[in-house]
Motif scaffolding. Structure first.
Motif, PDB file in Angstrom:
ATOM      1  N   VAL A  86      72.776 -76.155  90.575  1.00  0.00           N
ATOM      2  CA  VAL A  86      73.242 -75.583  89.316  1.00  0.00           C
ATOM      3  C   VAL A  86      74.754 -75.762  89.207  1.00  0.00           C
ATOM      4  O   VAL A  86      75.466 -75.746  90.217  1.00  0.00           O
ATOM      5  CB  VAL A  86      72.845 -74.089  89.188  1.00  0.00           C
ATOM      6  N   THR A  87      75.215 -75.933  87.977  1.00  0.00           N
ATOM      7  CA  THR A  87      76.648 -75.953  87.710  1.00  0.00           C
ATOM      8  C   THR A  87      77.118 -74.511  87.508  1.00  0.00           C
ATOM      9  O   THR A  87      76.300 -73.584  87.504  1.00  0.00           O
ATOM     10  CB  THR A  87      76.970 -76.769  86.444  1.00  0.00           C
ATOM     11  N   GLU A  88      78.404 -74.318  87.318  1.00  0.00           N
ATOM     12  CA  GLU A  88      78.918 -72.981  86.985  1.00  0.00           C
ATOM     13  C   GLU A  88      78.420 -72.573  85.604  1.00  0.00           C
ATOM     14  O   GLU A  88      78.300 -73.411  84.703  1.00  0.00           O
ATOM     15  CB  GLU A  88      80.445 -72.993  86.971  1.00  0.00           C
ATOM     16  N   PHE A  89      78.132 -71.281  85.435  1.00  0.00           N
ATOM     17  CA  PHE A  89      77.868 -70.741  84.108  1.00  0.00           C
ATOM     18  C   PHE A  89      79.223 -70.486  83.464  1.00  0.00           C
ATOM     19  O   PHE A  89      80.076 -69.815  84.058  1.00  0.00           O
ATOM     20  CB  PHE A  89      77.075 -69.432  84.197  1.00  0.00           C
ATOM     21  N   VAL A  90      79.410 -71.041  82.281  1.00  0.00           N
ATOM     22  CA  VAL A  90      80.712 -70.956  81.626  1.00  0.00           C
ATOM     23  C   VAL A  90      80.529 -70.465  80.189  1.00  0.00           C
ATOM     24  O   VAL A  90      79.578 -70.825  79.502  1.00  0.00           O
ATOM     25  CB  VAL A  90      81.414 -72.331  81.635  1.00  0.00           C
ATOM     26  N   SER A  91      81.487 -69.661  79.746  1.00  0.00           N
ATOM     27  CA  SER A  91      81.562 -69.214  78.367  1.00  0.00           C
ATOM     28  C   SER A  91      82.980 -69.489  77.875  1.00  0.00           C
ATOM     29  O   SER A  91      83.930 -69.500  78.675  1.00  0.00           O
ATOM     30  CB  SER A  91      81.256 -67.717  78.274  1.00  0.00           C
ATOM     31  N   GLY A  92      83.130 -69.677  76.592  1.00  0.00           N
ATOM     32  CA  GLY A  92      84.471 -69.869  76.026  1.00  0.00           C
ATOM     33  C   GLY A  92      85.213 -71.025  76.670  1.00  0.00           C
ATOM     34  O   GLY A  92      84.665 -72.113  76.857  1.00  0.00           O
ATOM     35  N   ALA A  93      86.455 -70.768  77.073  1.00  0.00           N
ATOM     36  CA  ALA A  93      87.318 -71.807  77.642  1.00  0.00           C
ATOM     37  C   ALA A  93      87.104 -71.974  79.142  1.00  0.00           C
ATOM     38  O   ALA A  93      87.735 -72.823  79.766  1.00  0.00           O
ATOM     39  CB  ALA A  93      88.779 -71.481  77.350  1.00  0.00           C
ATOM     40  N   GLY A  94      86.259 -71.149  79.747  1.00  0.00           N
ATOM     41  CA  GLY A  94      85.969 -71.292  81.164  1.00  0.00           C
ATOM     42  C   GLY A  94      87.027 -70.698  82.075  1.00  0.00           C
ATOM     43  O   GLY A  94      87.181 -71.140  83.211  1.00  0.00           O
ATOM     44  N   SER A  95      87.735 -69.668  81.592  1.00  0.00           N
ATOM     45  CA  SER A  95      88.691 -68.976  82.456  1.00  0.00           C
ATOM     46  C   SER A  95      87.916 -68.308  83.589  1.00  0.00           C
ATOM     47  O   SER A  95      86.692 -68.226  83.532  1.00  0.00           O
ATOM     48  CB  SER A  95      89.457 -67.918  81.650  1.00  0.00           C
ATOM     49  N   PRO A  96      88.591 -67.817  84.630  1.00  0.00           N
ATOM     50  CA  PRO A  96      87.855 -67.149  85.718  1.00  0.00           C
ATOM     51  C   PRO A  96      86.950 -66.020  85.230  1.00  0.00           C
ATOM     52  O   PRO A  96      85.858 -65.828  85.765  1.00  0.00           O
ATOM     53  CB  PRO A  96      88.965 -66.627  86.618  1.00  0.00           C
ATOM     54  N   GLU A  97      87.379 -65.302  84.211  1.00  0.00           N
ATOM     55  CA  GLU A  97      86.553 -64.207  83.666  1.00  0.00           C
ATOM     56  C   GLU A  97      85.378 -64.724  82.834  1.00  0.00           C
ATOM     57  O   GLU A  97      84.467 -63.975  82.507  1.00  0.00           O
ATOM     58  CB  GLU A  97      87.405 -63.254  82.805  1.00  0.00           C
ATOM     59  N   VAL A 167      83.418 -61.399  81.093  1.00  0.00           N
ATOM     60  CA  VAL A 167      83.689 -60.951  79.725  1.00  0.00           C
ATOM     61  C   VAL A 167      82.518 -61.323  78.833  1.00  0.00           C
ATOM     62  O   VAL A 167      81.691 -62.163  79.192  1.00  0.00           O
ATOM     63  CB  VAL A 167      85.007 -61.567  79.193  1.00  0.00           C
ATOM     64  N   SER A 168      82.454 -60.700  77.659  1.00  0.00           N
ATOM     65  CA  SER A 168      81.335 -60.976  76.752  1.00  0.00           C
ATOM     66  C   SER A 168      81.396 -62.420  76.252  1.00  0.00           C
ATOM     67  O   SER A 168      82.467 -63.016  76.129  1.00  0.00           O
ATOM     68  CB  SER A 168      81.349 -60.000  75.576  1.00  0.00           C
ATOM     69  N   GLY A 169      80.233 -62.981  76.010  1.00  0.00           N
ATOM     70  CA  GLY A 169      80.117 -64.352  75.522  1.00  0.00           C
ATOM     71  C   GLY A 169      78.765 -64.926  75.906  1.00  0.00           C
ATOM     72  O   GLY A 169      77.992 -64.294  76.624  1.00  0.00           O
ATOM     73  N   THR A 170      78.488 -66.107  75.423  1.00  0.00           N
ATOM     74  CA  THR A 170      77.259 -66.805  75.767  1.00  0.00           C
ATOM     75  C   THR A 170      77.581 -67.782  76.890  1.00  0.00           C
ATOM     76  O   THR A 170      78.417 -68.666  76.730  1.00  0.00           O
ATOM     77  CB  THR A 170      76.695 -67.559  74.549  1.00  0.00           C
ATOM     78  N   TYR A 171      76.925 -67.607  78.025  1.00  0.00           N
ATOM     79  CA  TYR A 171      77.167 -68.416  79.211  1.00  0.00           C
ATOM     80  C   TYR A 171      76.070 -69.476  79.317  1.00  0.00           C
ATOM     81  O   TYR A 171      74.896 -69.189  79.072  1.00  0.00           O
ATOM     82  CB  TYR A 171      77.164 -67.549  80.472  1.00  0.00           C
ATOM     83  N   SER A 172      76.470 -70.658  79.707  1.00  0.00           N
ATOM     84  CA  SER A 172      75.467 -71.702  79.915  1.00  0.00           C
ATOM     85  C   SER A 172      75.838 -72.538  81.135  1.00  0.00           C
ATOM     86  O   SER A 172      77.009 -72.654  81.509  1.00  0.00           O
ATOM     87  CB  SER A 172      75.318 -72.593  78.683  1.00  0.00           C
ATOM     88  N   ALA A 173      74.816 -73.084  81.748  1.00  0.00           N
ATOM     89  CA  ALA A 173      74.965 -73.948  82.931  1.00  0.00           C
ATOM     90  C   ALA A 173      73.810 -74.941  82.898  1.00  0.00           C
ATOM     91  O   ALA A 173      72.849 -74.774  82.153  1.00  0.00           O
ATOM     92  CB  ALA A 173      74.920 -73.132  84.211  1.00  0.00           C
TER      93      ALA A 173
END
Length: 180
Positions: A86-97, A167-173
């Motif tokens: 699996v890749t990282e789950f990322v939301s938004g700009a992909g900051s650590p949060e 933080v809130s957002g839609t995460y995808s990986a």
């Protein structure tokens, strides 16, 4: 008296000649060949799944949907190993949060939901108690013996441990299943 004896001898010789087996017939051989074609070793997985929603500092889990390995190599030793990563789950700009790393993602294959062909099909993680983190590629399923064409299908579960800092957002990986 000689004439009937001569005729009788000639007639007997003709009967013997007709009753004798015929000479061996000529023969010739034809070698017949054909090829059993070999196709591919493939893996198929659903294009996407939405696990729903959750909050920071919780877990969310769900089944990915059916994953299937189809082995049409017609091999004498038809074994294979399917892996998952699996890749990282990322939301938004992909900051650590806005990032959930693979070490916070757990996977278990569960048992086969269907198989075809001969051999032993082995789930990587048969139960939830066997779940592994996807911090590195893991064995999802394998076939350890048998020959010929075969297939296995399973419905794996993925669990994401959402950190308190998320933080809130839609995460995808991207969850990748591969087979060799």
């Amino acid at each position: 008296m000689r004439k009937p004896l001569l005729v009788l001898t000639a007639a007997a010789a003709a009967v013997v000649a007709l009753a004798s087996p015929a000479g061996a017939s000529p023969t010739d051989d034809t070698i017949v060949t054909f090829t059993v074609g070999a196709a591919n070793l493939d893996v198929f997985a659903p294009p996407g799944v939405n696990l729903g929603s959750t909050f920071a500092d919780t877990t969310i889990q769900g089944q990915i949907g059916p994953v299937q390995v189809v082995d049409q190599r017609a091999a004498l030793n038809a074994t294979w190993v399917a892996t998952v990563s699996v890749t990282e789950f990322v939301s938004g700009a992909g900051s650590p949060e806005e990032t959930i790393t693979p070490n916070l993602v757990e996977y278990w294959s569960g048992p086969a939901t269907a198989t075809t062909g001969t051999g032993v099909f082995v789930p990587g993680q048969p139960t939830e108690a066997d779940a592994v983190t996807l911090s590195s590629p893991r064995v999802a399923f394998s076939k350890s013996s048998g020959s010929g064409n075969n297939s296995a299908t399973w419905n794996p579960t993925i669990r994401i441990n959402v950190p308190a800092t998320a933080v809130s957002g839609t995460y995808s990986a991207t969850v990748t299943h591969s087979v060799a």
